[in-house]
Design an enzyme around this catalytic site. Structure first.
Site, PDB file in Angstrom:
ATOM      1  N   ALA A 118      68.772 -10.235  53.502  1.00  0.00           N
ATOM      2  CA  ALA A 118      70.064 -10.361  52.815  1.00  0.00           C
ATOM      3  C   ALA A 118      71.145  -9.859  53.749  1.00  0.00           C
ATOM      4  O   ALA A 118      70.915  -8.958  54.563  1.00  0.00           O
ATOM      5  CB  ALA A 118      70.071  -9.561  51.510  1.00  0.00           C
ATOM      6  N   ILE A 122      79.416  -5.660  54.446  1.00  0.00           N
ATOM      7  CA  ILE A 122      79.332  -4.293  54.954  1.00  0.00           C
ATOM      8  C   ILE A 122      78.016  -4.049  55.675  1.00  0.00           C
ATOM      9  O   ILE A 122      77.961  -3.327  56.672  1.00  0.00           O
ATOM     10  CB  ILE A 122      79.486  -3.276  53.800  1.00  0.00           C
ATOM     11  CG1 ILE A 122      80.836  -3.457  53.117  1.00  0.00           C
ATOM     12  CG2 ILE A 122      79.350  -1.847  54.303  1.00  0.00           C
ATOM     13  CD1 ILE A 122      82.025  -3.138  53.985  1.00  0.00           C
ATOM     14  N   GLN A 124      73.524  -5.447  56.210  1.00  0.00           N
ATOM     15  CA  GLN A 124      72.461  -6.422  56.015  1.00  0.00           C
ATOM     16  C   GLN A 124      71.136  -5.685  55.905  1.00  0.00           C
ATOM     17  O   GLN A 124      71.005  -4.546  56.363  1.00  0.00           O
ATOM     18  CB  GLN A 124      72.419  -7.454  57.135  1.00  0.00           C
ATOM     19  CG  GLN A 124      72.160  -6.910  58.527  1.00  0.00           C
ATOM     20  CD  GLN A 124      72.341  -7.985  59.584  1.00  0.00           C
ATOM     21  OE1 GLN A 124      73.391  -8.628  59.660  1.00  0.00           O
ATOM     22  NE2 GLN A 124      71.314  -8.191  60.412  1.00  0.00           N
ATOM     23  N   ASP A 283      77.273  -2.865  38.578  1.00  0.00           N
ATOM     24  CA  ASP A 283      77.276  -4.217  39.134  1.00  0.00           C
ATOM     25  C   ASP A 283      75.946  -4.927  38.839  1.00  0.00           C
ATOM     26  O   ASP A 283      75.230  -5.336  39.757  1.00  0.00           O
ATOM     27  CB  ASP A 283      77.512  -4.144  40.652  1.00  0.00           C
ATOM     28  CG  ASP A 283      77.899  -5.499  41.238  1.00  0.00           C
ATOM     29  OD1 ASP A 283      78.340  -6.373  40.474  1.00  0.00           O
ATOM     30  OD2 ASP A 283      77.747  -5.673  42.468  1.00  0.00           O
TER      31      ASP A 283
END
Length: 548
Positions: A118, A122, A124, A283
């Site tokens: 992913a 900001i 990975q 989130d």
């Protein structure tokens, strides 16, 4: 020197604005008013933020949590912002990892997959195996992102300073919002903070009376290897929950029953976070909730969290019930309790707006009620009435919206009321008594005792203020002076009547028990005084002309 470095970035921002919203920019430059700025359409605003890069994507994500500032159309559009970008080449990522660990990678890891699983604006993520055989996820900060963030933060703060001088900027506290965003972005660059959030959430969800903690998992942090730019945590093998194939799972459960069970698990877990713990994952979009191969559900990416104090939790629980009851008056009262009490608000107008809002839900069954939509609309009504709500209310609304949207996509047969009904009683009991009812009752008794001891003193202070110059009441009512004089006269006459009656009764008592000349003289004096006062009272009444 720094200003010189930001000039190209300023030019790039202007080019992006003109390219994506020329009609908007032309209207703003030719006819727009500085104190009444108009935003471009939601789609154009989203394109602008995407083209401006990772910092502005994060800004859009933050704005999507502020229904007190933006309308529903903007919230919906900005909520779709994802900071998925092409991954950085492994050769650059490897340098960052080596600098953070200060050891040869071969001493710590047996394998590291150079292909990122992913990639965001900001950081990975890569999959790796430790020397002890445990599989871990490596979240690595992108090279140079700290410089990019510092540069864009300086520009955002400069723009906020300019806007804060306008009426618009002062009403919506643009400077405070910019400061909040900049601090949140700087904090996001420190992965030890995210690690701390993850660990706290893991501890909170390890115990529950509402769900089985064994069914829910939060990744364990490897603190020995975690640094501000490198986050090392337990690898959780699974796939995003909406793309998970429950039909092929080997646990033997019916897929429909499994979906219902997972939906209830998520609602109960987030209800505990919101209304009991006061610390919540803010989130919960589909990419952050995984269905693992062993049948558990995992919460990922704890970089964005929210906090609620006990008072706010209680208000939100009551708001939950008020929405279910479609009680506009109670919604208005609770909104004011959440807001800055120093604000002047037209309560009747607020109640009318809420009543008009809730009327469209009167004919819907509770199973059809979209709770998150109502929450957003309630906060928008507050915004229209210029009621300033705490920033964590935006995170709360976004969390509810993401959770409900995910649950409805995952389980179309979702009945929101059925999910929350078993929790409401427990929530109210929790607010009333807590986990220790006896201790709560004793505390209430002590509060009542304190109130009984303090009340006389407080009443004395109020009376002192009423009779002093510290508290003045000014009335200007026609005919009040004559009414006051009449009341004074009536009070005086009543007092004299009581006095005369008392003297007569006293004289009668003394006379009946008189055995000496001295007592007889006292009795005569009392009768004489009572007679004189009675005659004077009758004469004054006749003179006033108010015998009847």
């Amino acid at each position: 020197m720094f200003i010189t470095q930001t000039v190209p970035r300023q030019r790039e921002i202007i080019e992006v604005l003109l390219r994506n919203g020329w009609d908007y920019m032309r209207r703003l430059l030719t006819g727009g008013k500085a104190d009444r700025p108009q935003l471009p359409t939601p789609a154009v605003l989203k394109n602008i933020l995407v083209d401006l890069g990772p910092v502005y994507i994060k800004l859009g994500q933050l704005l999507s949590t502020r229904p007190d500032l933006l309308s529903g159309a903007y919230i919906d559009e900005l909520s779709t912002l994802q900071d998925e970008v092409p991954p950085v080449p492994w050769s650059e990522v490897e340098i960052i990892i080596r600098k953070q660990l200060n050891k040869p990678l071969s001493e710590i890891f047996t394998t590291i997959n150079p292909v990122a699983v992913a990639a965001g604006s900001i950081a990975q993520t890569h999959r790796a195996t430790l020397a002890n055989g445990r599989e871990v996820a490596l979240k690595v900060q992108r090279p140079g992102i700290d410089v990019t963030v510092s540069r864009d933060i300086a520009l955002i703060e400069g723009i906020a300073d300019l806007v804060s001088r306008t009426d618009f900027g002062q009403i919506y506290e643009i400077k405070a919002i910019a400061d909040e965003f900049c601090k949140a972005l700087e904090d996001e660059l420190d992965f030890t903070r995210e690690a701390g959030f993850t660990e706290q959430l893991r501890r909170n969800l390890s115990q529950s009376k509402w769900f089985d903690p064994q069914k829910l998992v939060v990744a364990e942090i490897n603190w020995e290897l975690t640094t501000p730019k490198l986050l090392v945590m337990e690898w959780l093998d699974g796939e995003p929950i909406l793309s998970a194939s429950l039909e092929n799972h080997k646990n033997g459960k019916d897929p429909s029953a499994e979906r219902k069970e997972i939906t209830s698990l998520l609602f109960r877990a987030f209800s505990q976070q919101l209304y009991v713990d006061g610390f919540f994952h803010a989130d919960p979009h589909p990419g952050n909730i995984f269905y693992l191969k062993d049948g558990r559900v995992a919460l990922l990416d704890c970089g964005m969290v929210g906090r609620l104090d006990p008072r706010t939790q209680q208000i939100l629980i009551e708001m939950l019930l008020a929405i279910v009851d479609l009680d506009a008056q109670r919604c208005a009262q609770l909104t004011l309790q959440l807001s800055d009490v120093s604000q002047k608000v037209n309560l009747s107008r607020l109640e009318s707006d809420y009543d008009r809002l809730l009327r469209k839900y009167f004919n819907l069954s509770l199973s059809q009620l979209n709770f998150s939509e109502v929450v957003y609309e309630i906060f928008q009504v507050a915004r229209n009435n210029r009621i300033r709500l705490p920033s964590n209310m935006g995170l709360y609304a976004k969390t509810i919206a993401n959770l409900e949207g995910l649950a409805r996509s995952f389980n179309p047969e979702l009945n929101f009321l059925d999910e929350i009904k078993p929790l409401i009683t427990d929530l109210f009991r929790q607010q009333l008594f807590g986990d220790a009812p006896v201790r709560s009752l004793l505390r209430t008794a002590l509060d009542l005792k304190s109130l009984s001891l303090q009340s006389p003193r407080q009443l004395e202070l109020v009376l002192e203020r009423i009779t002093s110059e510290t508290l003045q009441w000014n009335f200007s009512l026609k005919g009040l002076d004559s009414l006051r004089r009449t009341a004074d006269d009536a009070a005086n006459r009543l007092s004299f009547s009581i006095l005369v009656g008392s003297l007569i009764m006293g004289a009668a008592i003394v006379s009946s028990n008189a055995k000496t000349n001295q007592l007889s003289i006292i009795s005569d004096v009392l009768f004489a005084t009572a007679s004189l006062l009675g005659i004077w009272l009758i004469i004054s009444i006749l003179r006033s002309g108010r015998l009847r």
